[in-house]
Design a protein around this motif. Structure first.
Motif, PDB file in Angstrom:
ATOM      1  N   LEU A  78      40.309 -48.010  65.090  1.00 57.04           N
ATOM      2  CA  LEU A  78      40.491 -48.619  66.398  1.00 57.04           C
ATOM      3  C   LEU A  78      39.271 -49.435  66.811  1.00 57.04           C
ATOM      4  O   LEU A  78      38.152 -48.922  66.827  1.00 57.04           O
ATOM      5  N   ILE A  79      39.508 -50.710  67.147  1.00 58.18           N
ATOM      6  CA  ILE A  79      38.491 -51.537  67.782  1.00 58.18           C
ATOM      7  C   ILE A  79      38.920 -51.717  69.240  1.00 58.18           C
ATOM      8  O   ILE A  79      39.989 -52.277  69.509  1.00 58.18           O
ATOM      9  N   ALA A  80      38.116 -51.217  70.158  1.00 54.34           N
ATOM     10  CA  ALA A  80      38.415 -51.366  71.581  1.00 54.34           C
ATOM     11  C   ALA A  80      37.937 -52.749  72.033  1.00 54.34           C
ATOM     12  O   ALA A  80      36.738 -53.030  72.010  1.00 54.34           O
ATOM     13  N   VAL A  81      38.869 -53.599  72.414  1.00 56.19           N
ATOM     14  CA  VAL A  81      38.530 -54.966  72.790  1.00 56.19           C
ATOM     15  C   VAL A  81      38.016 -54.959  74.233  1.00 56.19           C
ATOM     16  O   VAL A  81      38.783 -54.782  75.181  1.00 56.19           O
ATOM     17  N   SER A  82      36.714 -55.162  74.351  1.00 56.34           N
ATOM     18  CA  SER A  82      36.040 -54.994  75.639  1.00 56.34           C
ATOM     19  C   SER A  82      35.690 -56.310  76.312  1.00 56.34           C
ATOM     20  O   SER A  82      34.962 -56.324  77.309  1.00 56.34           O
TER      21      SER A  82
ATOM     22  N   MET B 148      43.154 -51.733  60.574  1.00 56.39           N
ATOM     23  CA  MET B 148      42.290 -51.863  61.745  1.00 56.39           C
ATOM     24  C   MET B 148      43.048 -52.623  62.829  1.00 56.39           C
ATOM     25  O   MET B 148      43.580 -53.702  62.579  1.00 56.39           O
ATOM     26  N   VAL B 149      43.114 -52.046  64.042  1.00 57.69           N
ATOM     27  CA  VAL B 149      43.804 -52.709  65.149  1.00 57.69           C
ATOM     28  C   VAL B 149      42.808 -52.977  66.270  1.00 57.69           C
ATOM     29  O   VAL B 149      41.834 -52.251  66.460  1.00 57.69           O
ATOM     30  N   ARG B 150      43.076 -54.047  67.030  1.00 57.84           N
ATOM     31  CA  ARG B 150      42.193 -54.505  68.088  1.00 57.84           C
ATOM     32  C   ARG B 150      42.929 -54.376  69.420  1.00 57.84           C
ATOM     33  O   ARG B 150      43.796 -55.183  69.737  1.00 57.84           O
TER      34      ARG B 150
END
Length: 221
Positions: free
Chosen positions: A21-25, A210-212
């Motif tokens: 998980l990539i947390a799109v900040s 990998m998801v964003r």
């Protein structure tokens, strides 16, 4: 559900699927990023170098920062000292600049090649032929301070799930072909970054590693 609970719930589900998980900040304040951080999230994605630099300065230094937006060559020098993964490499020129700046900091910077899979012309990325040509080029072979970890793609923004599914399927096929042809002996070629809040379930079905996710975690802007 608050940010911390969202992170824990999503991360638990993705861990079972072996998806990162990539947390799109992007556009989110430091306070909200810290909520996710204290829930255990460490990988955050930003689109704009200037915004990323401001957050890097004030937030914990064990955060893994991912550059997921379009990157201009003249901005590479600012993130080269600390960036974990650049998702959006869309030219040999950009890759050479990343290599140059990484060398200055005695680093090897991990990168993904961004592939254009959507129907919209506004999205960036290499086409399939350009990816192969880049990897075959003598100039690429000379680079020593970048490491290609995989591919990234952004699907068409459409409610047509069949179309999105086909775009992700084609990217997965390209990923598999490139791995077999260029990286079959390299375990580090292991990342297929595809899927955002609106389509990540389809992306995972098609082989994403990998998801964003932005609004799924932080809510809408």
């Amino acid at each position: 559900m608050d940010i911390a609970d969202q992170v824990k719930t999503i991360e638990e589900g993705l861990r079972r699927l072996d998806v990162k998980l990539i947390a799109v900040s992007k556009t989110k304040p430091a306070e909200e990023i810290l909520e996710a951080y204290h829930a255990g999230q460490r990988a955050f994605g930003e689109n704009v170098v200037q915004e990323l630099l401001g957050k890097y300065e004030i937030l914990p230094k064990d955060i893994d920062w991912h550059l997921i937006g379009h990157l201009q060559s003249n901005k590479v020098k600012y993130i080269a000292p600390f960036i974990t993964l650049i998702h959006s490499v869309d030219s040999l020129k950009l890759l050479k600049e990343i290599d140059k700046q990484a060398k200055k900091h005695n680093r090897v910077i991990d990168c993904l090649l961004q592939v254009h899979i959507a129907t919209e012309d506004t999205k960036f990325g290499l086409d399939h032929v350009e990816v192969i040509e880049l990897l075959r080029s003598a100039e690429f072979m000379e680079l020593t301070h970048v490491r290609i970890r995989g591919l990234m793609g952004i699907a068409t923004n459409t409610p047509n799930q069949k179309e999105v599914k086909e775009e992700f399927r084609e990217l997965k096929a390209l990923f598999d072909g490139i791995k077999a042809s260029f990286f079959k002996d390299e375990a580090s070629f292991d990342t297929l970054s595809m899927g955002m809040s609106a389509d990540y379930n389809i992306a995972i079905e098609q082989g994403s590693t990998m998801v964003r996710l932005g609004s799924t975690i932080f809510g809408g802007r």
